[in-house]
Design a protein around this motif. Structure first.
Motif, PDB file in Angstrom:
ATOM      1  N   LEU A  77      -4.683  -7.286  -2.621  1.00 22.68           N
ATOM      2  CA  LEU A  77      -4.562  -8.519  -3.402  1.00 22.68           C
ATOM      3  C   LEU A  77      -3.334  -9.302  -2.976  1.00 22.68           C
ATOM      4  O   LEU A  77      -3.367 -10.536  -2.836  1.00 22.68           O
ATOM      5  CB  LEU A  77      -4.506  -8.186  -4.896  1.00 22.68           C
ATOM      6  CG  LEU A  77      -4.406  -9.388  -5.854  1.00 22.68           C
ATOM      7  CD1 LEU A  77      -5.613 -10.311  -5.672  1.00 22.68           C
ATOM      8  CD2 LEU A  77      -4.291  -8.940  -7.288  1.00 22.68           C
ATOM      9  N   VAL A 121     -10.045  -4.997  -7.024  1.00 20.93           N
ATOM     10  CA  VAL A 121      -8.847  -4.219  -7.378  1.00 20.93           C
ATOM     11  C   VAL A 121      -9.027  -3.570  -8.750  1.00 20.93           C
ATOM     12  O   VAL A 121      -8.725  -2.391  -8.961  1.00 20.93           O
ATOM     13  CB  VAL A 121      -7.589  -5.107  -7.352  1.00 20.93           C
ATOM     14  CG1 VAL A 121      -6.383  -4.357  -7.942  1.00 20.93           C
ATOM     15  CG2 VAL A 121      -7.280  -5.548  -5.929  1.00 20.93           C
ATOM     16  N   MET A 160      -3.846  -2.500  -4.580  1.00 15.27           N
ATOM     17  CA  MET A 160      -3.116  -3.697  -4.981  1.00 15.27           C
ATOM     18  C   MET A 160      -2.565  -4.439  -3.761  1.00 15.27           C
ATOM     19  O   MET A 160      -2.419  -5.667  -3.769  1.00 15.27           O
ATOM     20  CB  MET A 160      -1.976  -3.304  -5.924  1.00 15.27           C
ATOM     21  CG  MET A 160      -1.169  -4.494  -6.454  1.00 15.27           C
ATOM     22  SD  MET A 160      -2.173  -5.609  -7.490  1.00 15.27           S
ATOM     23  CE  MET A 160      -2.428  -4.550  -8.926  1.00 15.27           C
ATOM     24  N   ASP A 219       0.829  -1.208   0.000  1.00 15.10           N
ATOM     25  CA  ASP A 219       0.000   0.000   0.000  1.00 15.10           C
ATOM     26  C   ASP A 219       0.863   1.258   0.000  1.00 15.10           C
ATOM     27  O   ASP A 219       0.520   2.278  -0.622  1.00 15.10           O
ATOM     28  CB  ASP A 219      -0.932   0.002   1.212  1.00 15.10           C
ATOM     29  CG  ASP A 219      -2.087  -0.972   1.048  1.00 15.10           C
ATOM     30  OD1 ASP A 219      -2.337  -1.397  -0.100  1.00 15.10           O
ATOM     31  OD2 ASP A 219      -2.729  -1.322   2.063  1.00 15.10           O
TER      32      ASP A 219
END
Length: 609
Positions: A288, A278, A285, A53
């Protein structure tokens, strides 16, 4: 159910005490490391999310200072989790091995705690003892298996919680772990039931293969050529055992596969859901990556949870057998009433009967006799008459099925079993060949004098074994038996060592010699009994000891003050040697038959030459 739970809690508390006793530091450190393992793996996943992140958030930031903290956290979490996992494994193995040693000693201590030997002749008892002994390793790790199961469950729970934070629908992925645990548990439970049912066959298979390595059986097996047949039968038993295990093993494998299939379906759906989120820009992302990372970790955590749960369940199954053994032994706890220090009246048999099983034939029937204090009593009868059984009743190894045995008027059953055992000594016809140094092989006849060389030398001399011991390479320190690289002895020499062991106690109340000279020649027997007669007289003078002598040789029995003739489990005659010969009854017939066998016809020489 509540009682069973309390039993398991009691055993867990006892095992925790053993673990604490063998290593306090090891117990504390192992428990602490398990917590590090539990939270470390989750920390790895969460730190990975922060890192990904962060990369998205600072995509256009030329400065990399923001990376320092996430990288440090990721590195620390990885290192801590890896090291803790390795350390936990090593500490657990070391601690469990130490506890297993103590636990094995305890198990066999419970077996030795039972004063009689009848239980050792019952397959149902031996099966359960075998299962306890075989499962001692699992039982020793019971507490840690539960702790590891709890740690693994915590890791799974935290991983699912992180997944739910990404998207609430991912809770379904967590729920797909439940079938894996439930189905795997059913398969292992079925296998444990089969192993219990096959306990006797497993013992028999091991015994048959063991005969091929038994030096005492080797001669007969070689001459008869039965070795291959014994091995074949053992192999057949093993095939039956593995065949019985095959169905639950296959069923368990299929159930296990079904559980993993449920998880994989949930994992695929979870990954597809997050990928869609996403792409839609609803989540970053990093989410995920977190889901993929947690999914991989969750698989390993589930594997650990399943294995630890199965180990805990296996140990929990052994708990039942272990607790049964403890209760069985506790039922024979000693009476507080000690054996008398000296016999004044003697030992009385009052209508004593015995049979080996409830529906079996009586081996002894209404045996009534008085063995006066200080007397030597001979037991005579053909093989199978019940002489050795009566001796085992007198020593407390069996309990009468009917009637009672009185010691100076007090029932033997009311005396402390260990106290009576420590007041008895002698040799049985199936004596033990203890492959120990001579001084220990003899000295264990009186543990209080195990380190008393003078007492051991006296017993060796009383058994007529001084010449034998003097000829050994290291005298009393010579290791006996070839199993441990020592010196082997002949049958007669082993019997002399056993006789010396039986003469270690100098102040017994009961001396038993059950066919004590079967492996000795007539001259050696004569010399031995001169020594033994002195030993018996000294014991009678000190404690009023009763000596019970079982022998087929009438030259030996003739030294007895009183002779009891047993036939078909009952007393058919009793009296002195002289009186019984004059009566012309069963004793006189047996005596005449033996005398004729030893006689050599005049002028014909020895018929065997």
């Amino acid at each position: 159910m509540i009682r069973r739970g309390l039993t398991h809690l009691a055993v867990l508390r006892h095992l925790a005490g053993l673990s604490w006793r063998v290593s306090r530091a090891g117990s504390l450190v192992t428990a602490a490391v398990f917590l590090v393992v539990a939270f470390g793996s989750v920390g790895v996943a969460q730190s990975q999310r922060w890192l990904i992140d962060g990369l998205q958030e600072h995509a256009h930031d030329q400065s990399l200072t923001w990376l320092i903290l996430p990288v440090v956290v990721v590195a620390f979490a990885h290192v801590a989790s890896t090291i803790a996992t390795r350390v936990a494994a090593h500490l657990r193995v070391n601690l469990v091995q130490k506890v297993e040693v103590d636990l094995s000693e305890e198990v066999f201590g419970h077996v030795a705690r039972v004063p009689t030997i009848k239980h050792l002749e019952r397959s149902s008892y031996l099966d359960r003892v075998y299962l306890v002994a075989k499962g001692s390793g699992a039982l020793a790790s019971y507490g840690w298996s539960i702790a590891e199961t709890g740690a693994a469950a915590l890791m799974v729970g935290l991983s699912v919680w992180l997944l739910v934070l990404v998207h609430p629908a991912l809770l379904v992925l967590g729920l797909t772990t439940l079938p894996l645990l439930v189905l795997a548990g059913r398969g292992q439970s079925a296998l444990r039931r089969v192993n219990d049912e096959c306990a006797e066959a497993t013992r028999l298979e091991a015994n048959l293969h063991g005969l091929c390595l038994d030096v005492d059986a080797a001669k007969e097996i070689w001459i008869s050529g039965s070795g291959p047949e014994l091995s074949t039968r053992a192999d057949r038993l093993w095939a039956e055992i593995t065949g019985a295990q095959r169905v639950p093993l296959i069923r368990g494998t299929l159930l296990d596969a079904a559980g993993w299939l449920c998880y994989l379906v949930g994992l695929g759906g979870g990954l597809a859901l997050v990928a869609a989120e996403v792409i839609a820009g609803q989540i970053g992302m990093g989410a995920l990556v977190l889901v993929a990372s947690l999914a991989a970790q969750l698989r390993m955590q589930l594997w650990a949870l399943r294995d630890n749960y199965n180990r805990a369940a296996e140990a929990g199954h052994v708990v039942g057998h272990y607790h049964w053994l403890r209760d069985y032994a506790a039922a024979f706890d000693d009476s507080p009433t000690p054996a008398p220090e000296r016999l004044t009246d003697g030992i009385t048999l009052d209508g004593v009967g015995f049979r080996y099983s409830e529906d079996g034939a009586s081996v002894l029937r209404s045996i009534s006799a008085h063995l006066p204090a200080g007397s030597v009593v001979g037991l005579v009868g053909i093989n199978g008459a019940g002489k050795s059984t009566l001796v085992k009743l007198l020593t407390g190894l069996y309990q009468p099925t009917s009637g009672r045995i009185l010691v100076d008027g007090k029932p033997l059953s009311e005396l402390g079993a260990r106290s009576w055992a420590s007041s008895s000594c002698g040799v049985f016809q199936d004596f033990a060949r203890l492959q120990l140094p001579v001084r220990e092989s003899v000295g264990v006849g009186d543990l209080a004098a195990l380190d008393n060389t003078h007492a051991i030398v006296r017993a060796v001399d009383s058994a007529g074994a001084s010449k034998l011991v003097g000829a050994l390479p290291d005298g009393l320190d010579t290791q006996l038996g070839t199993i441990f690289g020592g010196v082997d002895l002949s049958g007669g020499q082993w019997q002399r060592i056993a006789l010396a062991r039986g003469m270690m106690r100098t102040s017994p109340l009961l001396l038993v010699l059950d066919e004590p000279t079967a492996a000795l020649d007539p001259q050696a027997e004569h010399d031995l009994f001169e020594n033994f007669a002195r030993h018996a007289r000294e014991a009678a003078a000190r404690t009023g000891a009763v000596t019970v002598l079982v022998s087929h040789r009438f030259s030996t029995v003739s030294m007895a003050d009183h002779v009891i003739v047993i036939a078909d489990g009952a007393i058919v005659e009793s009296g002195s040697h002289t009186d019984l010969l004059e009566s012309g009854g069963r004793y006189a017939e047996l005596y005449a038959t033996q005398a004729a066998a030893y006689a050599v016809p005049t002028g014909k020489g020895n018929p065997l030459t």
